[in-house]
Motif scaffolding. Structure first.
Motif, short mmCIF file in Angstrom:
data_model
loop_
_atom_site.label_atom_id
_atom_site.label_comp_id
_atom_site.label_asym_id
_atom_site.label_seq_id
_atom_site.Cartn_x
_atom_site.Cartn_y
_atom_site.Cartn_z
N MET A 117 -5.26 12.77 -2.62
CA MET A 117 -6.54 13.22 -2.08
C MET A 117 -6.71 14.68 -2.45
SD MET A 117 -6.99 11.70 1.74
CE MET A 117 -5.46 12.34 2.35
N PRO A 153 -3.86 2.59 -3.58
CA PRO A 153 -5.00 2.62 -4.49
C PRO A 153 -5.55 4.03 -4.70
CG PRO A 153 -5.23 0.82 -2.92
CD PRO A 153 -4.05 1.64 -2.48
N ALA A 154 -5.51 4.86 -3.64
CA ALA A 154 -5.86 6.28 -3.80
C ALA A 154 -4.54 7.05 -3.84
CB ALA A 154 -6.73 6.75 -2.63
N PRO A 163 -2.28 5.66 3.02
CA PRO A 163 -3.09 4.89 2.06
C PRO A 163 -4.59 4.99 2.34
CG PRO A 163 -1.98 3.41 3.58
CD PRO A 163 -1.43 4.78 3.82
N PHE A 164 -4.92 5.25 3.61
CA PHE A 164 -6.34 5.36 3.97
C PHE A 164 -6.72 6.80 4.32
CE2 PHE A 164 -5.27 0.93 4.90
CZ PHE A 164 -6.26 0.29 4.19
N GLY A 165 -5.94 7.76 3.85
CA GLY A 165 -6.20 9.16 4.21
C GLY A 165 -5.73 9.40 5.64
N ALA A 221 -9.68 13.60 10.42
CA ALA A 221 -11.11 13.39 10.67
C ALA A 221 -11.79 12.56 9.58
CB ALA A 221 -11.80 14.75 10.81
N ARG A 222 -11.26 12.63 8.35
CA ARG A 222 -11.93 11.93 7.25
C ARG A 222 -11.20 10.65 6.85
NH1 ARG A 222 -15.96 15.30 5.41
NH2 ARG A 222 -16.87 13.29 4.87
N VAL A 223 -10.49 10.06 7.80
CA VAL A 223 -9.76 8.82 7.49
C VAL A 223 -10.75 7.73 7.08
CG1 VAL A 223 -9.82 7.88 9.86
CG2 VAL A 223 -7.85 7.41 8.38
N CYS A 224 -10.28 6.78 6.27
CA CYS A 224 -11.15 5.71 5.77
C CYS A 224 -11.85 4.99 6.93
CB CYS A 224 -10.31 4.70 4.99
SG CYS A 224 -11.27 3.32 4.36
N LEU A 225 -13.16 4.86 6.81
CA LEU A 225 -13.93 4.27 7.91
C LEU A 225 -13.72 2.76 8.00
CD1 LEU A 225 -17.37 6.10 7.78
CD2 LEU A 225 -15.46 6.45 9.34
N ARG A 226 -13.22 2.14 6.94
CA ARG A 226 -13.11 0.69 6.92
C ARG A 226 -11.66 0.20 6.93
NH1 ARG A 226 -16.94 0.41 9.09
NH2 ARG A 226 -18.96 -0.45 8.53
N MET A 248 0.83 -1.22 0.00
CA MET A 248 0.00 0.00 0.00
C MET A 248 0.86 1.26 0.00
SD MET A 248 -3.34 -0.80 0.34
CE MET A 248 -4.16 0.23 1.50
N VAL A 252 -10.49 -3.64 6.22
CA VAL A 252 -9.70 -3.98 5.03
C VAL A 252 -8.50 -4.84 5.44
CG1 VAL A 252 -8.23 -3.04 3.21
CG2 VAL A 252 -10.44 -1.99 3.66
C1 HEM Z 1 -7.76 -1.02 0.21
C2 HEM Z 1 -8.99 -0.50 0.37
C3 HEM Z 1 -9.27 0.94 0.70
C4 HEM Z 1 -8.47 2.05 0.57
C5 HEM Z 1 -7.04 2.14 0.04
C6 HEM Z 1 -9.26 3.19 1.04
C7 HEM Z 1 -8.79 4.50 1.05
C8 HEM Z 1 -9.52 5.59 1.51
C9 HEM Z 1 -9.04 6.96 1.52
C10 HEM Z 1 -7.67 7.44 1.01
C11 HEM Z 1 -10.01 7.74 2.07
C12 HEM Z 1 -9.94 9.25 2.32
C13 HEM Z 1 -10.51 9.99 1.11
C14 HEM Z 1 -10.36 11.50 1.25
O1 HEM Z 1 -10.20 12.01 2.38
O2 HEM Z 1 -10.40 12.17 0.21
C15 HEM Z 1 -11.12 6.86 2.38
C16 HEM Z 1 -12.32 7.27 2.94
C17 HEM Z 1 -13.39 6.45 3.17
N1 HEM Z 1 -13.44 5.07 3.00
FE1 HEM Z 1 -11.95 3.91 2.29
N2 HEM Z 1 -10.50 2.75 1.45
C18 HEM Z 1 -10.54 1.38 1.27
C19 HEM Z 1 -11.60 0.56 1.54
C20 HEM Z 1 -12.82 0.96 2.05
C21 HEM Z 1 -13.96 0.08 2.29
C22 HEM Z 1 -13.95 -1.44 2.04
C23 HEM Z 1 -14.95 0.87 2.75
C24 HEM Z 1 -16.35 0.50 3.15
C25 HEM Z 1 -16.86 -0.72 3.16
C26 HEM Z 1 -14.45 2.23 2.83
C27 HEM Z 1 -15.17 3.33 3.29
C28 HEM Z 1 -14.71 4.63 3.32
C29 HEM Z 1 -15.52 5.76 3.75
C30 HEM Z 1 -16.98 5.72 4.19
C31 HEM Z 1 -14.70 6.92 3.64
C32 HEM Z 1 -15.07 8.38 3.94
C33 HEM Z 1 -14.83 8.74 5.37
C34 HEM Z 1 -15.18 10.19 5.64
O3 HEM Z 1 -15.10 11.03 4.72
O4 HEM Z 1 -15.54 10.50 6.78
N3 HEM Z 1 -13.15 2.25 2.39
N4 HEM Z 1 -10.80 5.56 2.04
#
Ligand code: HEM
Length: 164
Positions: free
Chosen positions: A42, A38-39, A104-106, A109-114, A33, A118
């Motif tokens: 941002m 994958p992202a 990788p997940f941000g 406050a807006r970090v990826c919820l999952r 990662m 994952v």
């Molecule tokens: C390898 C898999 C994943 C990666 C790399 C990933 C990455 C990210 C990133 C970078 C963000 C931040 C986006 C931003 O701030 O612009 C994000 C937000 C989020 N992700 Fe993931 N994600 C993954 C899987 C998932 C899955 C499986 C789910 C739900 C089942 C999920 C739900 C969300 C949600 C709801 C947000 C928004 C949170 C918010 O804005 O408060 N993600 N993700």
């Protein structure tokens, strides 16, 4: 990773304790990662004026956070382009040293919820795949990447699976 999986989960379901014990498998995922987020970036809209680490940011500005570039910045990472999973073996030291350098997940406050889900999903799948198959790269030529909202391999990645 294969040796770890063979020792920890040679067969049967993968439990929560098994996932804790798969330290190297988790590290392989973290390192993948880092190199291939994958992202890859941002994009944030600023809702108020702010000073971020000495930089003035105005309400209405759009800011791009270059995750891919951060993950390969030689100021932050030793041998940034090399695949070295062991750098992630100690999660506490890693978290201290790399806050907001590894996204990788941000973050914030807006970090990826999952994020946690994952990790469980990937480590479980890796255990089941790696203990069942030997996998070889069967892509013709160099793997090239392209990016839009997501980072992906141009033309795909082809893998050959044989039963172990
Ligand atoms: C390898 C898999 C994943 C990666 C790399 C990933 C990455 C990210 C990133 C970078 C963000 C931040 C986006 C931003 O701030 O612009 C994000 C937000 C989020 N992700 Fe993931 N994600 C993954 C899987 C998932 C899955 C499986 C789910 C739900 C089942 C999920 C739900 C969300 C949600 C709801 C947000 C928004 C949170 C918010 O804005 O408060 N993600 N993700």
């Amino acid at each position: 990773m294969r040796a770890e999986i063979d020792a920890v989960v040679p067969s049967g379901d993968v439990s929560a304790e098994d996932i804790d014990k798969q330290r190297l498998t988790r590290a392989v995922f973290y390192e993948a990662m880092r190199l291939y987020p994958p992202a890859p970036q941002m994009v944030c809209d600023c809702v108020a004026d702010a000073n971020v680490a000495g930089i003035e940011v105005k309400k209405g500005m759009t800011i791009t956070i270059p995750i891919y570039a951060l993950h390969r910045n030689p100021n932050f990472w030793d041998q940034p382009n090399a695949f070295i999973p062991k750098r992630f073996l100690d999660p506490e030291i890693f978290a201290k040293q790399n806050r907001f350098r590894y996204l990788p997940f941000g973050g914030g406050a807006r970090v990826c919820l999952r994020q946690a889900f994952v990790m469980v999903e990937v480590v479980t799948m890796l255990a089941q795949i790696v203990r069942t198959f030997t996998i070889k790269d069967a892509t013709e030529g160099e793997i090239e990447f392209e990016t839009g909202a997501a980072l992906r391999a141009k033309g795909g990645i082809f893998l050959k699976f044989s039963q172990r």
